[in-house]
Design a protein around this motif. Structure first.
Motif, PDB file in Angstrom:
ATOM      1  N   GLN A 183      -5.673  -5.608   5.550  1.00 22.39           N
ATOM      2  CA  GLN A 183      -5.373  -4.197   5.812  1.00 22.39           C
ATOM      3  C   GLN A 183      -4.267  -3.731   4.871  1.00 22.39           C
ATOM      4  O   GLN A 183      -3.272  -4.444   4.693  1.00 22.39           O
ATOM      5  N   CYS A 184      -4.491  -2.585   4.240  1.00 21.87           N
ATOM      6  CA  CYS A 184      -3.514  -2.030   3.286  1.00 21.87           C
ATOM      7  C   CYS A 184      -3.101  -0.641   3.746  1.00 21.87           C
ATOM      8  O   CYS A 184      -3.887   0.058   4.402  1.00 21.87           O
ATOM      9  N   TRP A 185      -1.907  -0.256   3.356  1.00 25.83           N
ATOM     10  CA  TRP A 185      -1.302   0.958   3.927  1.00 25.83           C
ATOM     11  C   TRP A 185      -0.785   1.907   2.859  1.00 25.83           C
ATOM     12  O   TRP A 185      -0.376   1.476   1.780  1.00 25.83           O
ATOM     13  N   ARG A 186      -0.838   3.189   3.176  1.00 23.79           N
ATOM     14  CA  ARG A 186      -0.130   4.171   2.342  1.00 23.79           C
ATOM     15  C   ARG A 186       0.445   5.216   3.272  1.00 23.79           C
ATOM     16  O   ARG A 186      -0.131   5.478   4.353  1.00 23.79           O
ATOM     17  N   TYR A 187       1.595   5.780   2.883  1.00 24.94           N
ATOM     18  CA  TYR A 187       2.153   6.868   3.682  1.00 24.94           C
ATOM     19  C   TYR A 187       1.876   8.159   2.946  1.00 24.94           C
ATOM     20  O   TYR A 187       2.491   8.439   1.933  1.00 24.94           O
TER      21      TYR A 187
ATOM     22  N   ARG B 240       2.013  -3.421   2.626  1.00 25.21           N
ATOM     23  CA  ARG B 240       1.302  -3.569   1.341  1.00 25.21           C
ATOM     24  C   ARG B 240       0.281  -2.451   1.140  1.00 25.21           C
ATOM     25  O   ARG B 240      -0.501  -2.142   2.029  1.00 25.21           O
ATOM     26  N   PRO B 241       0.332  -1.804  -0.048  1.00 25.99           N
ATOM     27  CA  PRO B 241      -0.670  -0.792  -0.378  1.00 25.99           C
ATOM     28  C   PRO B 241      -1.902  -1.403  -1.061  1.00 25.99           C
ATOM     29  O   PRO B 241      -2.921  -0.747  -1.202  1.00 25.99           O
ATOM     30  N   GLU B 242      -1.794  -2.665  -1.476  1.00 29.83           N
ATOM     31  CA  GLU B 242      -2.889  -3.380  -2.146  1.00 29.83           C
ATOM     32  C   GLU B 242      -2.572  -4.879  -2.040  1.00 29.83           C
ATOM     33  O   GLU B 242      -1.477  -5.267  -1.643  1.00 29.83           O
TER      34      GLU B 242
ATOM     35  N   ARG C 293      -6.051  12.428   5.360  1.00 27.70           N
ATOM     36  CA  ARG C 293      -6.691  11.168   4.952  1.00 27.70           C
ATOM     37  C   ARG C 293      -6.077   9.992   5.712  1.00 27.70           C
ATOM     38  O   ARG C 293      -4.996  10.094   6.258  1.00 27.70           O
ATOM     39  N   ARG C 294      -6.764   8.869   5.662  1.00 36.81           N
ATOM     40  CA  ARG C 294      -6.320   7.708   6.413  1.00 36.81           C
ATOM     41  C   ARG C 294      -5.063   7.109   5.791  1.00 36.81           C
ATOM     42  O   ARG C 294      -4.787   7.289   4.627  1.00 36.81           O
ATOM     43  N   ARG C 295      -4.327   6.390   6.603  1.00 37.81           N
ATOM     44  CA  ARG C 295      -3.128   5.720   6.089  1.00 37.81           C
ATOM     45  C   ARG C 295      -3.334   4.215   6.019  1.00 37.81           C
ATOM     46  O   ARG C 295      -2.446   3.497   5.576  1.00 37.81           O
ATOM     47  N   GLU C 296      -4.479   3.764   6.500  1.00 34.45           N
ATOM     48  CA  GLU C 296      -4.737   2.317   6.389  1.00 34.45           C
ATOM     49  C   GLU C 296      -6.214   2.112   6.098  1.00 34.45           C
ATOM     50  O   GLU C 296      -7.054   2.937   6.436  1.00 34.45           O
ATOM     51  N   HIS C 297      -6.521   1.076   5.402  1.00 35.54           N
ATOM     52  CA  HIS C 297      -7.914   0.657   5.241  1.00 35.54           C
ATOM     53  C   HIS C 297      -7.916  -0.843   5.000  1.00 35.54           C
ATOM     54  O   HIS C 297      -6.856  -1.445   4.761  1.00 35.54           O
ATOM     55  N   TYR C 298      -9.095  -1.425   5.145  1.00 33.22           N
ATOM     56  CA  TYR C 298      -9.221  -2.859   4.882  1.00 33.22           C
ATOM     57  C   TYR C 298      -9.848  -2.993   3.501  1.00 33.22           C
ATOM     58  O   TYR C 298     -10.762  -2.227   3.139  1.00 33.22           O
TER      59      TYR C 298
HETATM   60  O1  LIG Z   1      -7.035   3.355  -1.868  1.00 36.20           O
HETATM   61  C1  LIG Z   1      -5.696   3.576  -1.758  1.00 36.20           C
HETATM   62  C2  LIG Z   1      -5.229   3.210  -0.380  1.00 36.20           C
HETATM   63  C3  LIG Z   1      -4.223   2.269  -0.230  1.00 36.20           C
HETATM   64  C4  LIG Z   1      -3.807   1.963   1.055  1.00 36.20           C
HETATM   65  C5  LIG Z   1      -4.379   2.584   2.127  1.00 36.20           C
HETATM   66  C6  LIG Z   1      -5.390   3.497   1.887  1.00 36.20           C
HETATM   67 BR1  LIG Z   1      -6.210   4.372   3.348  1.00 36.20          BR
HETATM   68  N1  LIG Z   1      -5.829   3.815   0.660  1.00 36.20           N
END
Ligand SMILES: OCc1cccc(Br)n1
Length: 446
Positions: free
Chosen positions: A131-135, A102-104, A142-147
């Motif tokens: 926790q959300c993810w982006r590739y 999940r990205p959101e 930049r990070r690929r995951e954040h809470y």
């Molecule tokens: O704010 C967009 C976003 C989505 C998922 C992961 C990250 Br790091 N940033």
């Protein structure tokens, strides 16, 4: 099922069974690119942040929910050209299902609301921390995951819901020491955009796409913005008029442009008037350029920003009254926000507001010789049953080592179990801050 077309040649891999690894090879002990470990000191900060998220959410009467970090890819495939789609962490699982990290959180929430259907009474006030993810190509490091902390209100069509959500974020900011001189909210409504597009008979189905293009203002050259808008069936006249309206920072000027009858203006006026009543007007400003980068917003949108302008948006959200029907559900009025765990920490560092969070154990318990290890564990249990924290020394260690560990774990008391005292049913209790030393009956420990 029928709508799960197995696509090939797309971003995202087709799944395959695990490969063999040469166990002689030392594995990389770092976490995967773009991800973080949370060793104790970082975990204490994260827990502090999340505790504040939770306490504010509960203060506003919200209930906590959660969803799988893995969802069907279909939840995020919207046709508006969002960045979140370009960066989807998607793949095909071993059952040939198209899935994504999940990205959101909002689409998961919408899915659960539809699933619950009539069995839940409205309004729903739900919050989640997930926790959300982006590739993203690591070129940008930049990070690929954040809470992300989310709060959502489902079933309230009025801007009273948005006003309540903004109040909850301001309550959070105040709790952690931030004021209206540190951060603010830029407020607008997508209905501003909608009213302009209607004036120039831009097809409704271009709305989401135009929003995503507008959200890129300041991130890509204006010529590219204009070209993208032309490709979204906008005439040059409509484009210039739109860009002009988007530069407005006053509701009075907006009224001159759009007239007083539109919903955009009435929503915004009501929101600013409610802000007055909540007592947080100084935190808000109208800024027509705010559209946010998610296609599904339909009304008020807002974003939290640092007034020094050094950081990316702290949080963002808005109304999304049409999201449920895009998943085949019955539409319900909805609004919510997302608040990431990265920018806020950068801001707190900037402002010297990071809290001092040291490990604090009340007692360290140690036997003075091997035969008394059992006695020491009995003492530890007595203290723990009284609700106290105990670090029990588990090996036969010299006193010097014990004192060093007591200092490192910031123990309040050192409890020594020695032969002579134990024979009398006593232990030796040393208060480490004062050095005061007492012999205390085990059954009188507190
Ligand atoms: O704010 C967009 C976003 C989505 C998922 C992961 C990250 Br790091 N940033």
């Amino acid at each position: 099922s029928a709508n799960q077309k197995v696509r090939t040649g797309r971003s995202g891999s087709v799944s395959s069974p695990p490969v063999e690894y040469d166990n002689a090879e030392k594995i990389d002990v770092n976490p995967p690119k773009g991800t973080r470990d949370f060793p104790p000191e970082d975990m204490r900060l994260r827990n502090w942040l999340f505790q504040n998220f939770r306490e504010v959410s509960k203060q506003f009467g919200f209930e906590e929910v959660d969803f799988p970090v893995l969802e069907s890819e279909a939840l995020y495939i919207r046709k508006a050209g969002e960045e979140i789609r370009d960066q989807l962490y998607c793949f095909e699982d071993r059952g040939n299902r198209r899935v994504a990290l999940r990205p959101e959180l909002t689409p998961s929430l919408a899915r659960l609301v539809i699933q619950k259907g009539k069995s839940v009474s409205l309004p729903l006030k739900w919050f989640a921390i997930g926790q959300c993810w982006r590739y993203e190509r690591m070129t940008r490091g930049r990070r690929r995951e954040h809470y992300q902390w989310n709060m959502d209100i489902i079933g309230v069509p009025d801007v009273t819901a948005e006003a309540e959500l903004i109040s909850s974020i301001i309550t959070f900011f105040k709790r952690i020491g931030l004021t209206a001189s540190d951060v603010g909210f830029k407020i607008s409504s997508r209905k501003v955009l909608q009213e302009v597009l209607r004036c120039y008979s831009v097809p409704e189905n271009m709305f989401g796409r135009v929003c995503i293009i507008i959200d890129k203002i300041g991130k890509i050259p204006m010529d590219d913005i204009r070209k993208d808008l032309q490709s979204a069936d906008m005439s040059d006249v409509a484009i210039e008029e739109l860009l002009q309206v988007l530069s407005l920072k006053s509701l009075a000027k907006l009224e001159e442009k759009l007239g007083a009858s539109g919903e955009a203006l009435s929503d915004l006026k009501q929101l600013f008037s409610l802000a007055e009543k909540y007592g947080y007007s100084e935190w808000l400003q109208f800024d027509a350029s705010i559209v946010r980068g998610l296609a599904y917003y339909t009304g008020i949108v807002f974003e939290g920003f640092d007034r020094e302008g050094k950081l990316r948006a702290i949080c963002g959200g808005g109304r999304y009254d049409r999201l449920l029907s895009t998943f085949g559900g019955d539409d319900l009025p909805a609004c919510g926000f997302g608040f990431g765990d990265a920018v806020i920490v950068e801001l707190l560092k900037e402002r010297g507001l990071l809290p001092e969070l040291n490990l604090q154990v009340e007692n360290i318990v140690c036997s003075l010789d091997q035969e008394l290890q059992g006695a020491a564990s009995a003492v530890a249990t007595i203290l723990r049953e009284k609700g106290q924290s105990v670090d029990l020394v588990l090996e036969n260690k010299p006193l010097k080592w014990v004192f060093k560990r007591a200092a490192r774990i910031n123990a309040r008391r050192l409890i020594l179990v020695g032969n002579a005292e134990w024979q009398k049913g006593m232990v030796n209790v040393k208060t480490l801050s004062t050095g005061e030393q007492l012999e205390i009956k085990v059954n009188e420990l507190e």
